[in-house]
Design a protein around this motif. Sequence first.
Motif, PDB file in Angstrom:
ATOM      1  N   UNK A   1       0.848  -1.197   0.000  1.00  0.00           N
ATOM      2  CA  UNK A   1       0.000   0.000   0.000  1.00  0.00           C
ATOM      3  C   UNK A   1       0.884   1.247   0.000  1.00  0.00           C
ATOM      4  N   UNK A   2       0.592   2.171  -0.890  1.00  0.00           N
ATOM      5  CA  UNK A   2       1.321   3.438  -0.945  1.00  0.00           C
ATOM      6  C   UNK A   2       0.792   4.375   0.131  1.00  0.00           C
ATOM      7  N   UNK A   3       1.667   4.801   1.037  1.00  0.00           N
ATOM      8  CA  UNK A   3       1.287   5.727   2.104  1.00  0.00           C
ATOM      9  C   UNK A   3       1.643   7.168   1.734  1.00  0.00           C
ATOM     10  N   UNK A   4       2.855   7.366   1.234  1.00  0.00           N
ATOM     11  CA  UNK A   4       3.342   8.654   0.751  1.00  0.00           C
ATOM     12  C   UNK A   4       4.221   8.347  -0.457  1.00  0.00           C
ATOM     13  N   UNK A   5       4.728   9.359  -1.155  1.00  0.00           N
ATOM     14  CA  UNK A   5       5.608   9.058  -2.292  1.00  0.00           C
ATOM     15  C   UNK A   5       6.800   8.180  -1.939  1.00  0.00           C
ATOM     16  N   UNK A   6       7.260   8.210  -0.692  1.00  0.00           N
ATOM     17  CA  UNK A   6       8.449   7.448  -0.311  1.00  0.00           C
ATOM     18  C   UNK A   6       8.177   6.322   0.681  1.00  0.00           C
ATOM     19  N   UNK A   7       6.941   6.120   1.055  1.00  0.00           N
ATOM     20  CA  UNK A   7       6.629   5.163   2.123  1.00  0.00           C
ATOM     21  C   UNK A   7       5.593   4.147   1.647  1.00  0.00           C
ATOM     22  N   UNK A   8       5.832   2.882   1.963  1.00  0.00           N
ATOM     23  CA  UNK A   8       4.903   1.810   1.629  1.00  0.00           C
ATOM     24  C   UNK A   8       4.628   0.954   2.871  1.00  0.00           C
ATOM     25  N   UNK A   9       3.387   0.491   2.976  1.00  0.00           N
ATOM     26  CA  UNK A   9       3.037  -0.509   3.985  1.00  0.00           C
ATOM     27  C   UNK A   9       2.924  -1.852   3.296  1.00  0.00           C
ATOM     28  N   UNK A  10       3.596  -2.852   3.854  1.00  0.00           N
ATOM     29  CA  UNK A  10       3.651  -4.187   3.264  1.00  0.00           C
ATOM     30  C   UNK A  10       2.974  -5.161   4.218  1.00  0.00           C
ATOM     31  N   UNK A  11       1.953  -5.857   3.710  1.00  0.00           N
ATOM     32  CA  UNK A  11       1.228  -6.832   4.510  1.00  0.00           C
ATOM     33  C   UNK A  11       1.628  -8.241   4.095  1.00  0.00           C
ATOM     34  N   UNK A  12       1.837  -9.099   5.075  1.00  0.00           N
ATOM     35  CA  UNK A  12       2.364 -10.435   4.837  1.00  0.00           C
ATOM     36  C   UNK A  12       1.385 -11.522   5.287  1.00  0.00           C
ATOM     37  N   UNK A  13       1.511 -12.643   4.638  1.00  0.00           N
ATOM     38  CA  UNK A  13       0.935 -13.892   5.136  1.00  0.00           C
ATOM     39  C   UNK A  13       2.090 -14.667   5.754  1.00  0.00           C
TER      40      UNK A  13
END
Length: 247
Positions: free
Chosen positions: A21-33
């Motif tokens: 998921x894109x949070x800001x131009x430089x930040x991403x949230x990554x969800x895992x299984x």
Amino acid sequence: MAGTAVRGRLTWQVATVEEVVRETPRVRTIMFDVPDWPGHRAGQHLDIRLTAEDGYRAEREYSIASAPGEPVAITVERLDDGEVSPYLTDELRAGDALELRGPVGGYFVWGPEDGGPLLLVAGGSGIVPLRAMLRHRHRAGSDVPARLLYSSRSLDEVIYRHELDQVDHGVEVIHTLTRAQPPGWTGYARRVDAALLDEVAWPAHDHPLAFVCGPTSFVETVASGLVELGYPPARVKTERFGATGVR
């Protein structure tokens, strides 16, 4: 840090990326299984390990962005000279696999049973473990009052901005933008210092519990300021990272 000593007993396991998921131009949230995830507490962190084709390995530590009971997630800020963050933010896609281990840490954690009022103070990506605490508060149906003071360079760099705009009743979010403010901005436009803390923090006689996370200088300033306001040092829990943003 409490809990770090048990890291050697943790086992690396393969996790599959469910969503980025894109949070800001430089930040991403990554969800895992993570099939064998043992569960975590709000405020803990995990280790990520990447292995290159030539066998070179790089490990990094990231705060867990999700509440207990939610899918494991981390939020990563891209560092231009980083070994790991450019891959995680630019290259990683749903379905990809990588190694992780955790959770780690037993000091910088919060649960509804710990009470409050809860004062959360974040600088930049220091919001990540504090977001996990707010989500845990919501999922647990807690009525512990919470106040978040979040320092960002600009409005575009506020991580979880949409989510923070829709927090629960009983949670107050206070922003300060230190470098640029949009037209009509009515919030704070200054660095967090003792004077700002005096304006927005819970008074010490309410016996608040504070969690502070961000760059080292930010954390030291906030922690010292809170103690000056009468907060017992034992009620001010801190987690810090270096100027690069990597713990």
